[in-house]
Design a protein around this motif. Structure first.
Motif, PDB file in Angstrom:
ATOM      1  N   LYS A 198      -0.108 -34.168  -2.864  1.00 19.63           N
ATOM      2  CA  LYS A 198       1.018 -33.311  -3.249  1.00 19.63           C
ATOM      3  C   LYS A 198       0.545 -31.899  -3.588  1.00 19.63           C
ATOM      4  CE  LYS A 198       3.747 -37.201  -4.932  1.00 19.63           C
ATOM      5  NZ  LYS A 198       4.365 -37.888  -6.093  1.00 19.63           N
ATOM      6  N   LEU A 199      -0.599 -31.803  -4.251  1.00 19.72           N
ATOM      7  CA  LEU A 199      -1.137 -30.489  -4.592  1.00 19.72           C
ATOM      8  C   LEU A 199      -1.584 -29.739  -3.344  1.00 19.72           C
ATOM      9  CD1 LEU A 199      -3.189 -31.409  -7.790  1.00 19.72           C
ATOM     10  CD2 LEU A 199      -1.186 -29.900  -7.702  1.00 19.72           C
ATOM     11  N   SER A 200      -2.157 -30.457  -2.390  1.00 22.03           N
ATOM     12  CA  SER A 200      -2.590 -29.792  -1.149  1.00 22.03           C
ATOM     13  C   SER A 200      -1.389 -29.266  -0.376  1.00 22.03           C
ATOM     14  CB  SER A 200      -3.405 -30.758  -0.282  1.00 22.03           C
ATOM     15  OG  SER A 200      -2.594 -31.792   0.250  1.00 22.03           O
ATOM     16  N   GLU A 201      -0.286 -30.023  -0.389  1.00 18.98           N
ATOM     17  CA  GLU A 201       0.921 -29.556   0.293  1.00 18.98           C
ATOM     18  C   GLU A 201       1.527 -28.363  -0.448  1.00 18.98           C
ATOM     19  OE1 GLU A 201       5.407 -31.137   0.646  1.00 18.98           O
ATOM     20  OE2 GLU A 201       3.935 -32.445   1.625  1.00 18.98           O
ATOM     21  N   PHE A 202       1.527 -28.419  -1.785  1.00 20.49           N
ATOM     22  CA  PHE A 202       2.121 -27.359  -2.596  1.00 20.49           C
ATOM     23  C   PHE A 202       1.368 -26.041  -2.404  1.00 20.49           C
ATOM     24  CE2 PHE A 202       2.030 -25.021  -6.666  1.00 20.49           C
ATOM     25  CZ  PHE A 202       3.364 -24.680  -6.758  1.00 20.49           C
ATOM     26  N   PHE A 203       0.062 -26.067  -2.604  1.00 19.93           N
ATOM     27  CA  PHE A 203      -0.709 -24.833  -2.450  1.00 19.93           C
ATOM     28  C   PHE A 203      -0.880 -24.461  -0.981  1.00 19.93           C
ATOM     29  CE2 PHE A 203      -2.018 -26.090  -6.761  1.00 19.93           C
ATOM     30  CZ  PHE A 203      -1.736 -24.902  -7.418  1.00 19.93           C
ATOM     31  N   GLY A 204      -0.695 -25.449  -0.093  1.00 25.47           N
ATOM     32  CA  GLY A 204      -0.716 -25.148   1.334  1.00 25.47           C
ATOM     33  C   GLY A 204       0.440 -24.254   1.750  1.00 25.47           C
ATOM     34  N   LYS A 205       1.597 -24.414   1.092  1.00 26.79           N
ATOM     35  CA  LYS A 205       2.728 -23.532   1.386  1.00 26.79           C
ATOM     36  C   LYS A 205       2.378 -22.079   1.067  1.00 26.79           C
ATOM     37  CE  LYS A 205       6.236 -27.057   0.329  1.00 26.79           C
ATOM     38  NZ  LYS A 205       7.341 -27.421  -0.594  1.00 26.79           N
ATOM     39  N   ILE A 206       1.735 -21.860  -0.074  1.00 26.82           N
ATOM     40  CA  ILE A 206       1.330 -20.504  -0.448  1.00 26.82           C
ATOM     41  C   ILE A 206       0.296 -19.974   0.545  1.00 26.82           C
ATOM     42  CG2 ILE A 206       0.214 -19.137  -2.263  1.00 26.82           C
ATOM     43  CD1 ILE A 206       1.418 -21.073  -4.294  1.00 26.82           C
ATOM     44  N   LEU A 207      -0.607 -20.846   0.978  1.00 26.56           N
ATOM     45  CA  LEU A 207      -1.614 -20.454   1.966  1.00 26.56           C
ATOM     46  C   LEU A 207      -0.969 -20.014   3.273  1.00 26.56           C
ATOM     47  CD1 LEU A 207      -4.542 -20.317   3.037  1.00 26.56           C
ATOM     48  CD2 LEU A 207      -4.364 -22.766   3.557  1.00 26.56           C
ATOM     49  N   ILE A 208       0.037 -20.746   3.714  1.00 24.04           N
ATOM     50  CA  ILE A 208       0.718 -20.413   4.977  1.00 24.04           C
ATOM     51  C   ILE A 208       1.413 -19.057   4.872  1.00 24.04           C
ATOM     52  CG2 ILE A 208       2.593 -21.090   6.529  1.00 24.04           C
ATOM     53  CD1 ILE A 208       1.881 -24.024   5.744  1.00 24.04           C
ATOM     54  N   ILE A 209       2.121 -18.843   3.770  1.00 21.94           N
ATOM     55  CA  ILE A 209       2.794 -17.556   3.556  1.00 21.94           C
ATOM     56  C   ILE A 209       1.783 -16.420   3.590  1.00 21.94           C
ATOM     57  CG2 ILE A 209       4.078 -16.171   1.887  1.00 21.94           C
ATOM     58  CD1 ILE A 209       5.265 -18.861   0.863  1.00 21.94           C
ATOM     59  N   ASN A 210       0.692 -16.617   2.897  1.00 17.12           N
ATOM     60  CA  ASN A 210      -0.331 -15.575   2.795  1.00 17.12           C
ATOM     61  C   ASN A 210      -0.967 -15.289   4.146  1.00 17.12           C
ATOM     62  OD1 ASN A 210      -1.685 -14.119   0.408  1.00 17.12           O
ATOM     63  ND2 ASN A 210      -3.406 -14.703   1.699  1.00 17.12           N
ATOM     64  N   PHE A 211      -1.257 -16.342   4.905  1.00 20.23           N
ATOM     65  CA  PHE A 211      -1.880 -16.169   6.223  1.00 20.23           C
ATOM     66  C   PHE A 211      -0.960 -15.421   7.171  1.00 20.23           C
ATOM     67  CE2 PHE A 211      -2.689 -17.761  10.563  1.00 20.23           C
ATOM     68  CZ  PHE A 211      -4.002 -17.344  10.713  1.00 20.23           C
ATOM     69  N   ALA A 212       0.327 -15.781   7.156  1.00 22.09           N
ATOM     70  CA  ALA A 212       1.287 -15.119   8.045  1.00 22.09           C
ATOM     71  C   ALA A 212       1.397 -13.629   7.751  1.00 22.09           C
ATOM     72  CB  ALA A 212       2.655 -15.789   7.923  1.00 22.09           C
TER      73      ALA A 212
END
Length: 501
Positions: free
Chosen positions: A54-68
């Protein structure tokens, strides 16, 4: 015409500085957050503990936004080399373009391909393959950083190149030269220092969000979620902060000593040393001219630069002596009126801001680890706010590090490699003053217009980025939500993706 060229030079430098600073806010978050999200998912894969998934999915969303947003803000910079800095590109494009081409063709496609698999692949590929995808994305981010930092490090200390008098250009010395550019000492110091800073930035972000949720859940009486979900995340972030802080300080120390050798004007200006002297004390405040308020303990800056507190080995060359040496060296080429010392105030305070904010993050990581030690659950709203409001500190430190690297190189766009001149093929030195790297046919009005557009556009993208990150951080994690990791049978007509945005 000369006045227009000078105006265009100043404006183009501002344009590149603004776009770079905007872009570089996003870079360390992506570089640092990618392996941390991969570690979280790996912890779930090995232990089966759902909280890490769940934590990997949660912080993964922030990672995706940042990468884009990082991709959107980074593309513009490559066009500036050809449009605003065509003379620079003509002179060293053979070398500078090689690592950038590899970054685009190898690293970026590695990142984008496996990030896509990670975003849309859950339920389509096995958990092991899905976890491997985020690791490959993280590796791609590191490779991308290596190539870009290698290109920049060439500007700081040219290696693997020779000057071709027939073409009037600096050219790559074959495959061996390319490898020297990628793995030069300057490049390696820059890469490890940047990676350590990125871990610190990402760890600070994870810590702030997790501690905020710990306090919020404790205040609302939801002790179970605070203890079982967010406290482990906070500890994970704080340990990363601690490791990142120590690594930043260590790599920065050795990188600074290396820069003292290959770019003495930068470090002498950053340390505020005007006349060559031994046992140099630590400069605290630069008051203009050649006046620096120092800490009344001799040898601190000498220790940082030379590992010696006193004696001849502790001597640091001053800017006045360096100016004389450079003037004599390049008098026949550029005349005797060129100032070879960078802006003292900018380099002096950038150096101290970078170090100061880095040490503050180290102290915060220790305070945070003490606050959650054992069975402790912090419930101080003030402490949570402190960690939220100090998230920008390591980002600011990284930004000032970048400003120090670029402004301290001035007035050179390619710093001379005369310290190793005898090792170069043909013995020809490679260097270029910034004023000679600017495009000669770009009208000032076009630079002004594009500068205004880029500034406003990047500001708008920055607002979007902040609002998206804030939104997902405030949404948090639904502890009752089950994430389906079983591979979906795609032969079923109503099969759906379980992880999409």
């Amino acid at each position: 015409m000369k006045g227009d060229t000078v105006d265009a030079l100043l404006l183009l430098r501002w344009q590149f500085a603004i776009t770079t600073v905007y872009h570089f806010i996003l870079v360390p978050i992506t570089i640092g957050l990618a392996p941390l999200v991969a570690i979280m998912q790996t912890k779930w894969l090995k232990s089966g503990d759902a909280k890490w998934l769940k934590l990997s999915e949660f912080f993964g969303k922030i990672l995706i936004i940042n990468f884009a947003l990082g991709v959107a803000t980074g593309i513009v910079q490559e066009f500036q080399f050809g449009m605003g800095w065509s003379e620079y590109s003509r002179y060293v494009g053979d070398i500078f373009g090689a690592p950038l081409a590899f970054e685009a063709l190898l690293a970026f496609f590695l990142e984008s391909t496996f990030l896509g698999i990670w975003i849309f692949g859950r339920g389509r590929v096995t958990p092991k393959v899905h976890t491997a995808a985020i690791w490959l994305f993280a590796i791609g981010s590191d490779i991308s950083a290596l190539f870009i930092l290698a290109a920049n490090s060439f500007m700081q200390n040219p290696v693997g190149t020779f000057f071709n008098p027939e073409t009037g250009r600096a050219e790559l010395d074959g495959m061996g030269g390319f490898l020297k550019v990628i793995f030069s000492p300057t490049s390696m110091y820059a890469f490890f220092h940047t990676f350590a800073a990125s871990l610190l930035v990402a760890g600070s972000l994870i810590t702030a969000i997790a501690l905020w949720w710990v306090v919020r859940n404790v205040k609302s009486g939801n002790i179970s979620e605070a203890k079982e979900l967010w406290k482990p995340a906070a500890r994970f972030g704080l340990v990363t902060m601690l490791i990142g802080s120590i690594a930043v300080i260590g790599t920065g120390h050795f990188a600074g000593q290396h820069i003292m050798e290959v770019q003495p004007t930068k470090m002498s200006a950053a340390m505020g040393v005007f006349d060559t002297e031994e046992a140099v004390p630590l400069g605290l405040i630069y008051t203009g001219g050649e006046n620096v308020v120092t800490l009344p303990i001799p040898g601190i800056e000498s220790l940082m630069a030379t590992n010696h507190l006193s004696g001849p080995e502790s001597a640091i060359e001053g800017t006045n002596d360096l100016q004389q040496q450079f003037t004599e060296k390049f008098a026949e080429v550029y005349g005797t009126d060129v100032n070879y010392i960078p802006n003292i105030a900018l380099t002096f305070y950038s150096f101290r801001a970078m170090m100061g904010f880095g040490f503050i993050s180290l102290i915060l990581s220790i305070i945070g680890l003490v606050a959650i030690k054992g069975d402790k659950l912090p419930q101080s709203t003030g402490m949570a706010r402190v960690f939220i409001w100090t998230v920008p500190l390591p980002i600011i430190a990284s930004t000032f590090g970048w400003i120090l690297a670029e402004s301290g190189r001035q007035p050179w766009v390619v710093y001379p490699n005369f310290p190793v001149e005898g090792d170069l093929p043909g013995g020809e030195m490679v260097q270029q003053l910034t004023m000679y790297g600017v495009s000669q046919t770009v009208p000032t009005v076009q630079v002004v217009l594009s500068l205004a557009i880029f500034t406003l556009l990047y500001l708008a993208l920055g607002v979007v980025w902040f609002m998206l990150v804030k939104r997902y951080a405030q949404e948090g994690i639904d502890p009752s939500k089950e994430i389906n990791t079983e591979v979906i049978d795609d032969s079923v007509n109503d099969a759906k993706l379980s992880f999409a945005y």
